[in-house]
Structures are given as C-alpha cells and as structure tokens.
Design a protein around this motif. Sequence first.
Motif, PDB file in Angstrom:
ATOM      1  N   PRO A 158       0.836  -1.210   0.000  1.00  0.00           N
ATOM      2  CA  PRO A 158       0.000   0.000   0.000  1.00  0.00           C
ATOM      3  C   PRO A 158       0.870   1.259   0.000  1.00  0.00           C
ATOM      4  N   ARG A 159       0.360   2.304  -0.575  1.00  0.00           N
ATOM      5  CA  ARG A 159       1.043   3.610  -0.523  1.00  0.00           C
ATOM      6  C   ARG A 159       0.460   4.371   0.657  1.00  0.00           C
ATOM      7  N   HIS A 160       1.166   4.336   1.754  1.00  0.00           N
ATOM      8  CA  HIS A 160       0.652   4.891   3.012  1.00  0.00           C
ATOM      9  C   HIS A 160       0.418   6.396   2.933  1.00  0.00           C
ATOM     10  N   LEU A 161       1.314   7.109   2.278  1.00  0.00           N
ATOM     11  CA  LEU A 161       1.157   8.564   2.175  1.00  0.00           C
ATOM     12  C   LEU A 161      -0.116   8.914   1.395  1.00  0.00           C
ATOM     13  N   LEU A 162      -0.339   8.230   0.290  1.00  0.00           N
ATOM     14  CA  LEU A 162      -1.525   8.480  -0.533  1.00  0.00           C
ATOM     15  C   LEU A 162      -2.810   8.114   0.230  1.00  0.00           C
ATOM     16  N   ALA A 163      -2.773   6.995   0.950  1.00  0.00           N
ATOM     17  CA  ALA A 163      -3.938   6.582   1.747  1.00  0.00           C
ATOM     18  C   ALA A 163      -4.210   7.593   2.861  1.00  0.00           C
ATOM     19  N   GLY A 164      -3.150   8.130   3.453  1.00  0.00           N
ATOM     20  CA  GLY A 164      -3.321   9.144   4.502  1.00  0.00           C
ATOM     21  C   GLY A 164      -3.930  10.429   3.966  1.00  0.00           C
TER      22      GLY A 164
END
Length: 189
Positions: free
Chosen positions: A114-120
Amino acid sequence: HLRSMRTPTAMIVGLVLCPCGLLLTLTGTLAPNWRQVSLIPGQPIDVILEQGIWDICKEQQSTHDRLCGQADELGYFEQVPVRVAQGLMPSSLVLTLLGLVVAALGVRCWQQEPRHLLAGVAGLVLLLSGLMSLVPSSWYTHELWALPSPSGSTLVVGYSLVLSYLGSCLEILGGLALTLSFHQCCKER
C-alpha cells in the motif's frame, strides 16, 4: 514476508465505512425529507409536508397520494441553513468521490505494497468531506423549529436528515481510519 502483503485493517475499515457514508449522504441529499410538517391547519389531519433541501412534497397518508414540487409559499428555500445545505451537501459528495479514488490508489490497487502517504491524504480528504456534510446537517437540525412553517403545525425531523448525519459520521470515521496510514508512512522514513 506474507504479513507485509496484507492490507492494514485501518485501510480496510476506511474503505468500508466511506462508501457506506457516501450512499447515506447521497440519499439524504436527494430525498425530500429533512423535515416533516404535520397537523397543518386547514388541511386534512393525515396530510404531511415533507421538506428537503431541493423539494417539498405533500403526502396524504390514508391514500398514499404523494405530490412533489409544492410551491414554497413561506420562503423555506430562501433560509440560510437550507441554502448552505444546497451548497455543501453536493460539494461533500464530489469530495467523497475524489477521496475514494485517491484511497483506492493508495490502499493497494495493482501494487504489492500500500502507498501509506496516498492513503493518509485520502483519509484527510474523506474526513473533510464528512465534516462538509455534517455542518449543514447540524445547522439545519439546530434551526429546524426556526425555519418557516404553517403556524400551529407540528414539526418532526425527517429521515433524510438522519441519513445525512449517519453518512457524515461514517465518512469522518472512515477518513480517520485512513489517516492512520500516516503513522506507517512516518515509521518507514
């Protein structure tokens, strides 16, 4: 190794709650029942006016005859809480759709991780959209009895307002769950 391939629980929670919130908010926005006016003087006892943010419907409960597009004789649609709801509710829906697209890209899609920054970031957008629909719902509820209605009639909260509240809360909770992705993003750096 397998553990890293799993989608984090907070992301799953966010991706479940936010679309549910979107559906509830959409229904609450479109359905003409933010407030019910009953026991209207000069009308049969079983006549109910259903006022939404876009339309006013008149229903006779004994026959289930329903006629929408009623004339706004009291200036209901000119009231500030109704105007604010007409602006913020559709804006919130558009922002929710945008947030869900970003969340889908951030959570996984075709990626192994997962792309954590994008999800955040998607979480922040969804949190904002939930707040944008909570504000008009709350304000309308606060002004429910102050908005113009036939004198002597009875006022009740309609189901559309309740759905808008619930949808807003689900979007806020889902957005908060997705913002937890920032924690993982910070740990990686």
